[in-house]
Scaffold this active site. Structure first.
Site, PDB file in Angstrom:
ATOM      1  N   LYS A 127       0.831  -1.229   0.111  1.00 56.69           N
ATOM      2  CA  LYS A 127       0.085  -0.091  -0.055  1.00 56.69           C
ATOM      3  C   LYS A 127       0.856   1.185   0.061  1.00 56.69           C
ATOM      4  O   LYS A 127       1.865   1.358   0.696  1.00 56.69           O
ATOM      5  CB  LYS A 127      -0.790  -0.051   1.197  1.00 56.69           C
ATOM      6  N   ASP A 176     -12.779   1.796   4.811  1.00 56.27           N
ATOM      7  CA  ASP A 176     -11.844   2.406   5.655  1.00 56.27           C
ATOM      8  C   ASP A 176     -12.258   2.383   7.070  1.00 56.27           C
ATOM      9  O   ASP A 176     -11.489   3.236   7.843  1.00 56.27           O
ATOM     10  CB  ASP A 176     -11.689   3.887   5.020  1.00 56.27           C
TER      11      ASP A 176
END
Length: 438
Positions: free
Chosen positions: A215, A349
């Site tokens: 990421k 998220d």
């Protein structure tokens, strides 16, 4: 002679244990569902019985036939069964609170790891049997993944990036906002890089740590203690080095991105997915469609940070205006991307918002113009394809993982039903049966 008899007895005992083990593995669990969701067709079936063996769906029977032997029967006749849900953007090692920024100075690695166990349990109870975890501290998500796989603690199947990658001062630089004597100079080992050589080193460190994917924080972010939430933060050669090196280890790369320029750099370099995408413009949308780039929208996080920005003291003052400005834009961006035909996978998220509230995202997606059937596909078929496990996850079918959740009613007519999961099975093991309270 005695040694021969002992050897024969040991062989016999070993054979018996193997037979018992085989019988145990072949034991069948029958889930008698009132209906099942065919996510590909976007339609409900009538009553079905899912026969589960050794963690997978072995076959699907019409109706509720009589069981011929000692099968374990699970009565879900009043419920609708669907594939386990999949969230492609979570942070299982943290959760939003007014003390979050101070907690980094008071919580040890053990504190973070123990807290993550509860967040994982809440996520699984909410019906999410598989997640991507995109950024942690102390590699706690890697340890959590392994503990869940060993059956030590309950939780979803985790694909994790470990520590996110940033450039100096970038969104995932862990020392942003610290005073100079504490700040130091974080290195690729800490997830902070500058230049292609360090980019390669950072990826290789994540591989060494045991991460499943990479990421990167390609642009500024909302919650980092820094002014800009949208400026590009990786040079093209840096992001290219990350993606090329990750490919050597069969790892895909997800990019946190709010600003358009950073997205363009990432997409042109071959990024696998764009997370958030707030300031996505028409050129970005065209590039994503052209390159088949996945979009993980995280509307839930946008809603949450915009709400909390109104509370004095919840966020640092440098964060508050970013949250108030960027958060409300994310749902509209999602609507435009969906209407244009961008490939979308479900993501929330959670961690930025509360764990266990993952299913609220379905309602936000539908509000923005997506059909309930497409919203469900984003959290099943599409998420499985993003992960590269579409041959074993994302649908109720023979040979697929026995990841099954159930609700009362028809989620194709009312996606809010997904916030009240009544049954959870992951890999053939029942984790919840009854209303799953947070």
């Amino acid at each position: 002679m005695r040694s021969t008899r002992c050897s024969l007895m040991m062989l016999a005992a070993t054979g018996l244990m193997a037979a018992l083990s085989t019988d145990a593995l072949r034991a069948e669990t029958w889930l008698r569902c009132g209906a099942t969701l065919d996510v590909e067709a976007g339609a409900l079936t009538d009553a079905r019985t899912l026969v589960v063996v050794d963690g997978r769906i072995e076959r699907i029977e019409r109706g509720h036939p009589d069981a011929p032997g000692d099968e374990e029967i699970v009565d879900l006749a009043r419920l609708t069964c669907l594939p386990g849900l999949m969230d492609m953007h979570t942070h299982l090692t943290s959760e939003s609170s007014p003390s979050r920024y101070a907690d980094r100075f008071t919580d040890d690695a053990a504190d973070v790891a123990l807290q993550s166990v509860e967040y994982a349990r809440e996520t699984l109870a909410a019906g999410f049997t598989t997640v991507r975890d995109l950024g942690d501290s102390y590699n706690a998500s890697i340890a959590l993944r392994d503990a869940i796989e060993r059956g030590v603690v309950p939780g979803p199947r985790i694909y994790t990036s470990g520590k996110s990658l940033a450039t100096t001062g970038g969104h995932a630089d862990p020392t942003n906002g610290w005073r100079a004597d504490l700040m130091g100079a974080p290195t690729p080992r800490d997830g902070v890089l500058n230049g292609p050589a360090e980019a390669r080193e950072a990826v290789r460190q994540r591989y060494k740590d045991g991460a499943d994917l990479i990421k990167v924080t390609i642009t500024g972010g909302v919650l980092s203690v820094a002014r800009s939430g949208m400026n590009p933060q990786f040079r093209p050669d840096e992001i290219e080095a990350v993606i090329e090196t990750a490919a050597d280890y069969d790892m895909h790369v997800a990019a946190h991105a709010h600003g358009a320029e950073g997205m363009k750099r990432a997409i042109r370099a071959g990024i696998h997915s764009i997370e958030h995408g707030t300031y996505m413009d028409d050129e970005v949308i065209e590039l994503m469609i052209e390159n088949g780039t996945w979009f993980v929208p995280t509307i839930s996080a946008g809603k949450f940070v915009a709400e909390k920005a109104e509370i004095d003291g919840y966020y640092p003052e440098v964060v508050r205006p970013k949250a108030a400005t960027i958060g409300p834009l994310m749902q509209d961006t999602f609507g435009r991307a969906h209407a244009a035909g961008v490939r979308i996978a479900f993501g929330t998220d959670c961690g930025v918002c509360y764990h266990g509230d993952n299913a609220l995202e379905f309602g936000f997606m539908v509000e923005a113009g997506m059909s309930p059937a497409d919203a469900l596909r984003s959290a099943t078929l599409n998420a499985a394809e993003l992960l590269g496990v579409e041959d074993r996850a994302g649908r109720l079918a023979p040979g697929y993982w026995a990841d099954v959740v159930a609700v009362e009613g028809n989620p194709l007519e009312d996606v809010s039903l997904l916030t009240d999961i009544r049954f959870v099975m992951k890999g053939g093991t029942v984790f919840a049966h009854g209303s799953a309270a947070r």
